[in-house]
Design an enzyme around this catalytic site. Structure first.
Site, short mmCIF file in Angstrom:
data_model
loop_
_atom_site.label_atom_id
_atom_site.label_comp_id
_atom_site.label_asym_id
_atom_site.label_seq_id
_atom_site.Cartn_x
_atom_site.Cartn_y
_atom_site.Cartn_z
N ASP A 180 2.95 77.62 94.99
CA ASP A 180 1.81 77.29 94.13
C ASP A 180 1.06 76.06 94.58
O ASP A 180 -0.03 75.78 94.08
CB ASP A 180 2.30 77.09 92.68
N HIS A 218 11.84 73.88 93.71
CA HIS A 218 12.09 75.30 93.48
C HIS A 218 13.53 75.48 93.10
O HIS A 218 14.40 74.80 93.63
CB HIS A 218 11.76 76.13 94.73
N1 CMC Z 1 8.69 66.51 90.36
C1 CMC Z 1 9.57 65.51 90.15
N2 CMC Z 1 10.90 65.69 90.04
C2 CMC Z 1 11.36 66.96 90.15
C3 CMC Z 1 10.49 68.05 90.38
C4 CMC Z 1 9.11 67.79 90.48
N3 CMC Z 1 8.23 68.80 90.71
N4 CMC Z 1 11.20 69.19 90.43
C5 CMC Z 1 12.49 68.83 90.25
N5 CMC Z 1 12.58 67.48 90.08
C6 CMC Z 1 13.80 66.69 89.92
C7 CMC Z 1 14.37 66.81 88.52
O1 CMC Z 1 13.85 65.83 87.67
C8 CMC Z 1 15.84 66.66 88.79
O2 CMC Z 1 16.10 65.29 88.99
P1 CMC Z 1 17.53 64.64 88.54
O3 CMC Z 1 18.55 65.32 89.39
O4 CMC Z 1 17.37 63.18 88.81
O5 CMC Z 1 17.68 64.96 87.07
C9 CMC Z 1 16.06 67.37 90.11
O6 CMC Z 1 14.80 67.25 90.78
C10 CMC Z 1 16.44 68.83 89.99
O7 CMC Z 1 15.46 69.46 89.19
P2 CMC Z 1 15.78 70.64 88.17
O8 CMC Z 1 14.78 70.61 87.06
O9 CMC Z 1 17.23 70.62 87.79
O10 CMC Z 1 15.56 71.90 89.10
P3 CMC Z 1 15.31 73.37 88.59
O11 CMC Z 1 15.82 74.26 89.64
O12 CMC Z 1 15.82 73.55 87.21
O13 CMC Z 1 13.70 73.48 88.50
C11 CMC Z 1 11.44 73.88 89.05
C12 CMC Z 1 12.91 74.08 89.45
C13 CMC Z 1 10.56 74.71 89.95
C14 CMC Z 1 11.23 74.35 87.59
C15 CMC Z 1 11.10 72.36 89.16
O14 CMC Z 1 11.26 71.95 90.50
C16 CMC Z 1 9.70 72.04 88.67
O15 CMC Z 1 9.52 71.80 87.47
N6 CMC Z 1 8.67 72.02 89.59
C17 CMC Z 1 7.29 71.81 89.19
C18 CMC Z 1 6.68 73.11 88.67
C19 CMC Z 1 6.39 74.10 89.79
O16 CMC Z 1 5.82 73.77 90.81
N7 CMC Z 1 6.77 75.38 89.53
C20 CMC Z 1 6.54 76.47 90.48
C21 CMC Z 1 7.82 77.02 91.03
S1 CMC Z 1 7.60 78.10 92.44
C22 CMC Z 1 6.67 79.44 91.96
C23 CMC Z 1 7.09 80.13 90.72
O17 CMC Z 1 8.25 80.22 90.34
O18 CMC Z 1 6.20 80.63 90.08
#
Ligand code: CMC
Length: 427
Positions: free
Chosen positions: A363, A306
């Site tokens: 989710d 998140h």
């Molecule tokens: N699986 C594997 N690695 C992950 C995941 C994941 N679900 N989420 C984040 N990471 C890793 C990412 O690769 C990065 O690694 P590194 O530092 O080595 O590059 C690190 O964790 C930080 O991730 P980020 O992409 O910079 O974090 P963000 O805040 O930009 O993204 C997020 C947040 C929710 C988009 C992301 O965690 C994600 O894609 N999750 C899966 C999709 C999901 O479940 N979305 C629902 C969010 S909650 C409800 C809503 O908003 O609707």
């Protein structure tokens, strides 16, 4: 603690004020920055940027805390109802019984949609994704309700809110019925908001629909948990679009499109599809954990991580318990749930996920509940939208009431420097 920050640049000093929120959060006010220094701030994804002040929802990602108008989400999920929470978000206080009765009656006044809109619905192929249909129909509502909202009139804002709250579940139900080839259904004023939505979704012509209180309670709780989440992607979209003084329906339609993406609300559909894929692949959760960790593989563990929560998502905590209860009460033994539990355990023990503070989000479990309630997978994000609607409305209303300027970020141009046009024969 100091209430200002000193920025030194190009031999000059600039004092930037630090504001404090009601939960002691701090923000540097950079509104004078560009005028004084020519600099802008760069913050792709707005990870450090506050776009507004808001009195609606508080979220502490480090502590895993969430509250609406000061009331903890745990108390609202246990003791309140979705309709009451809608009122709370939009009006700012918990309603008295007469206020609640009037709110329900006012929503019911609008719980129908012009039959002309069915022609638009009919034009979609039945294979269309319900989120695309919902965004289009919500936008089309503007044409059927063209009266502008006078944002200086509390009454006008209220009327716009109850109009959309009344019509939205009808449109959302049409999206599901379309995919199943069922005729559209009509609202029943004798039923509560969630019960009515349930019968809009499921009641077949000429059939009495038995209402299962377990199902109604589950939906009510899920909608409360989804009702607002401060400046997330779809809410920020609603505010940004509305900041150009576009109408409420057009702004909400944009929010629906933003919610659709798998990194946001679309994750609930993606989670179930992922769990099904793991099941069909033999159920080896470690293989999928490894896939999510592999930087050469674009796959991410859906329902994990998140932007703001770096501790357990409090909504996921509540949903996880609710999910177990609901499946037990409905007598459902879903192998998907076992895979979800195995995946969660393996991820929470894995260094990659621990280091990055990646926990299950809202989710991760909501899709399992929707599946148990017989909601088609493609409708999951529509369910999220029905829950999020009062939050979007409350945020749009607050944005207009506080005269937020039009949203217009800056950029750092990294393209070609100035160059002369070359006629086609000389290229
Ligand atoms: N699986 C594997 N690695 C992950 C995941 C994941 N679900 N989420 C984040 N990471 C890793 C990412 O690769 C990065 O690694 P590194 O530092 O080595 O590059 C690190 O964790 C930080 O991730 P980020 O992409 O910079 O974090 P963000 O805040 O930009 O993204 C997020 C947040 C929710 C988009 C992301 O965690 C994600 O894609 N999750 C899966 C999709 C999901 O479940 N979305 C629902 C969010 S909650 C409800 C809503 O908003 O609707």
């Amino acid at each position: 603690m100091s209430d200002k920050v000193i920025l030194k640049y190009d031999g000059k000093e600039l004092e930037l004020a630090v504001s404090t929120g009601s939960m002691d959060e701090k923000a540097i006010d950079v509104s004078s920055l560009r005028g004084a220094t020519g600099l802008i701030t760069m913050d792709p994804g707005y990870k450090n940027t506050g776009a507004c002040e808001s009195k609606i929802t508080f979220l502490d990602g480090e502590e895993g805390k969430l509250s609406y108008r000061g009331y903890p989400i745990e108390q609202l999920a246990e003791k309140s109802s979705f309709v009451e929470v809608m009122y709370l978000l939009i009006k700012g206080h918990l309603p008295t019984q007469p206020e609640l009765d009037k709110f329900v009656a006012d929503i019911n006044e609008h719980n129908y949609v012009s039959e002309d809109l069915i022609k638009i619905l009919d034009a979609f192929p039945s294979s269309a994704h319900p989120m695309g249909v919902l965004a289009s129909l919500t936008s089309a509502l503007s044409a059927f309700n063209p009266k502008c909202v006078n944002v200086n009139s509390e009454e006008d804002l209220y009327r716009a809110a109850v109009t959309l709250l009344g019509k939205f579940p009808v449109l959302a139900s049409w999206c599901q019925r379309k995919t199943k080839g069922l005729p559209v259904n009509y609202s029943n004023d004798q039923l509560g908001y969630v019960e009515n939505f349930y019968q809009l979704l499921f009641k077949k012509p000429g059939q009495e629909l038995a209402m299962n209180p377990v199902v109604v309670d589950a939906l009510d709780k899920l909608f409360i948990l989804h009702a607002d989440h401060e400046q997330n992607c779809s809410t920020s979209t609603v505010r940004l679009v509305g900041s150009s003084h576009a109408g409420l329906f057009a702004s909400i339609s944009s929010g629906i499109s933003a919610l659709w993406g798998p990194l946001h609300g679309g994750a609930n559909q993606a989670v179930i599809e992922m769990l099904e894929a793991i099941k069909n692949d033999g159920g080896d959760v470690q293989k999928w954990i490894d896939k999510a960790k592999d930087k050469n593989d674009p796959f991410r563990l859906m329902g994990f991580g998140h932007r703001v929560y770096k501790n357990f998502d409090p909504r996921a905590r509540i949903i996880k318990v609710a999910c177990d209860n609901i499946l037990e009460q409905l007598g459902i033994d879903d192998p998907i749930l076992e895979i979800a539990k195995g995946l969660e355990k393996a991820a929470l023990e894995d260094e990659y996920f621990v280091e990055r503070k990646l926990y299950p989000n809202v989710d991760f479990y909501s899709g399992i509940i929707y599946k148990a309630l017989d909601i088609p997978t493609e409708m999951f994000t529509v369910m999220f939208a029905v829950g999020r609607l009062p939050g979007w409305i409350a945020q749009w209303k607050e944005m207009r009431e506080t005269n937020q300027p039009i949203g217009r970020p800056r950029q750092l141009y990294t393209g070609e420097p100035d160059r002369d046009y070359v006629p086609v024969e000389n290229r």
